[in-house]
Design a protein around this motif. Structure first.
Motif, short mmCIF file in Angstrom:
data_model
loop_
_atom_site.label_atom_id
_atom_site.label_comp_id
_atom_site.label_asym_id
_atom_site.label_seq_id
_atom_site.Cartn_x
_atom_site.Cartn_y
_atom_site.Cartn_z
N VAL A 28 57.51 46.76 22.53
CA VAL A 28 56.96 45.87 21.52
C VAL A 28 57.23 44.43 21.93
N VAL A 29 56.18 43.63 22.01
CA VAL A 29 56.30 42.24 22.45
C VAL A 29 55.61 41.34 21.44
N THR A 30 55.88 40.07 21.53
CA THR A 30 55.16 39.11 20.70
C THR A 30 53.74 38.96 21.23
N ALA A 31 52.88 38.40 20.41
CA ALA A 31 51.50 38.16 20.83
C ALA A 31 51.47 37.27 22.07
N GLU A 32 52.38 36.29 22.11
CA GLU A 32 52.43 35.39 23.25
C GLU A 32 52.86 36.13 24.52
N GLU A 33 53.85 37.02 24.38
CA GLU A 33 54.31 37.80 25.54
C GLU A 33 53.22 38.76 26.03
N LEU A 34 52.47 39.33 25.10
CA LEU A 34 51.36 40.22 25.49
C LEU A 34 50.33 39.44 26.31
N ALA A 35 49.97 38.26 25.82
CA ALA A 35 49.00 37.44 26.55
C ALA A 35 49.53 37.05 27.92
N GLU A 36 50.83 36.74 28.00
CA GLU A 36 51.43 36.35 29.27
C GLU A 36 51.39 37.50 30.28
N ARG A 37 51.64 38.73 29.80
CA ARG A 37 51.59 39.89 30.69
C ARG A 37 50.19 40.09 31.26
N VAL A 38 49.21 39.94 30.40
CA VAL A 38 47.83 40.10 30.84
C VAL A 38 47.45 39.02 31.84
N MET A 39 47.78 37.79 31.52
CA MET A 39 47.45 36.69 32.42
C MET A 39 48.14 36.86 33.78
N ALA A 40 49.40 37.27 33.74
CA ALA A 40 50.14 37.45 35.00
C ALA A 40 49.52 38.54 35.85
N SER A 41 49.04 39.60 35.22
CA SER A 41 48.43 40.70 35.96
C SER A 41 47.14 40.25 36.64
N ILE A 42 46.37 39.43 35.97
CA ILE A 42 45.14 38.91 36.58
C ILE A 42 45.48 37.95 37.71
N GLN A 43 46.45 37.09 37.49
CA GLN A 43 46.79 36.10 38.51
C GLN A 43 47.44 36.71 39.74
N GLU A 44 48.00 37.91 39.60
CA GLU A 44 48.53 38.61 40.77
C GLU A 44 47.43 38.89 41.80
N GLU A 45 46.20 38.97 41.34
CA GLU A 45 45.08 39.27 42.22
C GLU A 45 44.33 38.02 42.68
N ALA A 46 44.93 36.86 42.45
CA ALA A 46 44.24 35.60 42.72
C ALA A 46 43.80 35.47 44.17
N GLU A 47 44.53 36.09 45.08
CA GLU A 47 44.17 35.97 46.50
C GLU A 47 42.81 36.58 46.80
N HIS A 48 42.35 37.51 45.97
CA HIS A 48 41.07 38.17 46.21
C HIS A 48 39.90 37.41 45.59
N PHE A 49 40.16 36.52 44.66
CA PHE A 49 39.07 35.90 43.93
C PHE A 49 38.15 35.03 44.78
N PRO A 50 38.64 34.24 45.73
CA PRO A 50 37.73 33.40 46.50
C PRO A 50 36.63 34.18 47.22
N ALA A 51 36.98 35.32 47.84
CA ALA A 51 35.97 36.12 48.54
C ALA A 51 34.95 36.68 47.56
N ASP A 52 35.42 37.16 46.43
CA ASP A 52 34.51 37.71 45.43
C ASP A 52 33.62 36.63 44.84
N GLU A 53 34.23 35.51 44.52
CA GLU A 53 33.45 34.42 43.95
C GLU A 53 32.35 33.98 44.91
N ALA A 54 32.67 33.88 46.18
CA ALA A 54 31.66 33.49 47.17
C ALA A 54 30.52 34.51 47.23
N LEU A 55 30.87 35.80 47.16
CA LEU A 55 29.85 36.84 47.20
C LEU A 55 28.94 36.76 45.99
N TYR A 56 29.52 36.63 44.79
CA TYR A 56 28.71 36.61 43.58
C TYR A 56 27.82 35.37 43.52
#
Length: 453
Positions: free
Chosen positions: A113-141
């Protein structure tokens, strides 16, 4: 909604749908899922789950699911900061999820059980862990015309997920992460919890994490997309069976709560992102409903044994009659090296990938017709740090199917790919090639390598 590493991040339909979690807001509040189940009140788990088998081509798979004779009673005493009312709600939802899904927890589920802020932080951190892949995908799209030149893929995803997540099951830690409540969970939160509890149930009983991660780690992205549709469809069906048990007034209240969810970021995102996020829930629910109608939860359980053992695909969840029968055609592409570019991905685009790509530009009905005859494909994605290059080799089930997709890809290329970029569509020896590149010389090199022109 699953929370897991998004190591695959390769195909459009997979990359955007495998991050961490997608809330009930997308699974139900968008109105994309419709359940036609005639299932009655939840039945208690049976003891000694039967062995089930299915014949797929010349292969027979058999799996036995052993069910615990009684539901597992959770120990929630260690959860700090929760009222007795909330703990009682959690205990009841854990009991009900086991009864609906006809599985029992091997061990008490881990609830964080986490606060709403902690839940949002977990989600954001999980997305940002994949940041290295975004430039290639963004260029393709952007090369494909699916993103505008000024769009930022990471920012778009952060906005979408920032508004949508109401809780998730983490495959890596086996934790159900939920926001804290002082006065009890709302109906929409209870619905989400049932969904996540079913993920935990299937993980404990059917080992969903191992096969899923192996598909991702070995770049079997179309297969992983089909498997994720099974996972989400499974949890979504159980969730809607729970909803059917509510009173009319409670259902009215649930719908009212869903209308209060802010989905503005989701609806303002490019259509291909919306399609990719919805796919495992919408299509997965219809697929699992079909399985359940044919053989109850035993048929759903058996599907988990089919996916890791055979090259199941998104085609097979889009068209349930194809499941386990219409296996993908293997398409081999020649090895191609492009000076200055890295081959970031070599995988299968899949029927869902074609549908999602074409839908934004040509419309859903045209996309569905063009992709419906999918037989198999292979694709390469290259990136040089700034520019993208892309190759798909496709086989249709029939010559007519290949011609229909060719016509659609030509229309897509003329409509969507920027005029200054290279794009080519051509059939060579029964394989349809789609080539796109920011650099014309690179595009011509790819074209020559596959024998086109």
């Amino acid at each position: 909604m699953l929370g897991a590493r998004a190591d695959n991040l390769a195909s459009m339909s997979r990359r955007l749908a495998l991050f961490v979690s997608l809330a009930l807001a997308v699974a139900a509040c968008t109105g994309q899922g419709t359940v036609t189940s005639t299932t009655g009140p939840p039945a208690p788990p049976t003891s000694g789950g039967p062995a089930t088998s299915s014949t797929i081509g010349d292969v027979t798979t058999t799996t036995t699911v052993t069910l615990v004779t009684t539901t597992t009673q959770p120990d929630l005493s260690a959860l700090e900061g929760l009222s007795d009312e909330v703990k009682a709600q959690l205990a009841e939802l854990i009991r009900v999820a086991q009864e609906i899904r006809e599985l029992a927890f091997v061990r008490p589920p881990r609830i964080v059980v986490v606060t709403a802020e902690e839940l949002a932080e977990r989600v954001m951190a999980s997305i940002q862990e994949e940041a290295e892949h975004f430039p290639a995908d963004e260029a393709l799209y952007k090369l494909l015309g699916l993103l505008d030149e000024g769009d930022d893929l990471e920012e778009l995803l952060l906005e979408v997920y920032g508004d949508a997540v109401a809780g998730f099951y983490d495959l890596d830690t086996e934790e159900i992460v939920v926001p804290s409540r002082d006065e009890g969970f709302s109906l929409i939160q209870q619905s989400t919890l049932v969904h996540e509890l079913v993920h935990a149930l299937t993980d404990q009983n059917l080992d969903i994490a191992g096969p899923y991660e192996e598909m991702v780690d070995t770049d079997r992205f179309d297969q992983a997309g089909g498997y994720q549709a099974l996972l989400e469809g499974d949890a979504s069906l159980a969730e809607f069976i729970w909803i059917q048990s509510l009173s009319r007034d409670q259902i009215t209240q649930l719908l009212a709560e869903s209308l209060e969810v802010d989905l503005s970021s989701f609806h303002s995102a490019p259509e291909f992102i919306q399609d990719a996020l919805i796919f495992p829930y919408d299509t997965g629910l219809a697929f699992v409903q079909d399985l359940h109608d044919s053989g109850g939860w035993a048929a759903v359980n058996n599907a988990y044994a089919v996916f890791p053992g055979l090259p199941a695909s998104t085609e097979q969840v889009i068209t349930p009659d194809d499941f386990g029968r219409d296996l993908p055609i293997v398409v081999e592409l020649p090895a191609i090296e492009i000076n200055g570019y890295e081959l970031t991905t070599a995988s299968v685009w899949g029927e869902s990938g074609f549908r999602i790509m074409l839908d934004q530009v040509l419309g859903a009905s045209t996309a569905a017709r063009a992709a419906d005859g999918w037989g198999g494909d292979a694709y390469y994605q290259w990136f040089d740090g700034t520019r993208a290059a892309f190759l798909i080799g496709y086989r249709g089930d029939t010559v007519a199917d290949l011609q229909e997709l060719e016509d659609a890809l030509v229309d897509f290329a003329l409509t969507s790919v920027p005029d200054e970029d290279f794009v080519w569509v051509e059939e060579v020896d029964g394989i349809l090639y789609f080539i796109a590149a920011d650099d014309t010389e690179v595009g011509l090199q790819i074209r020559a390598a596959v024998g086109a022109g």
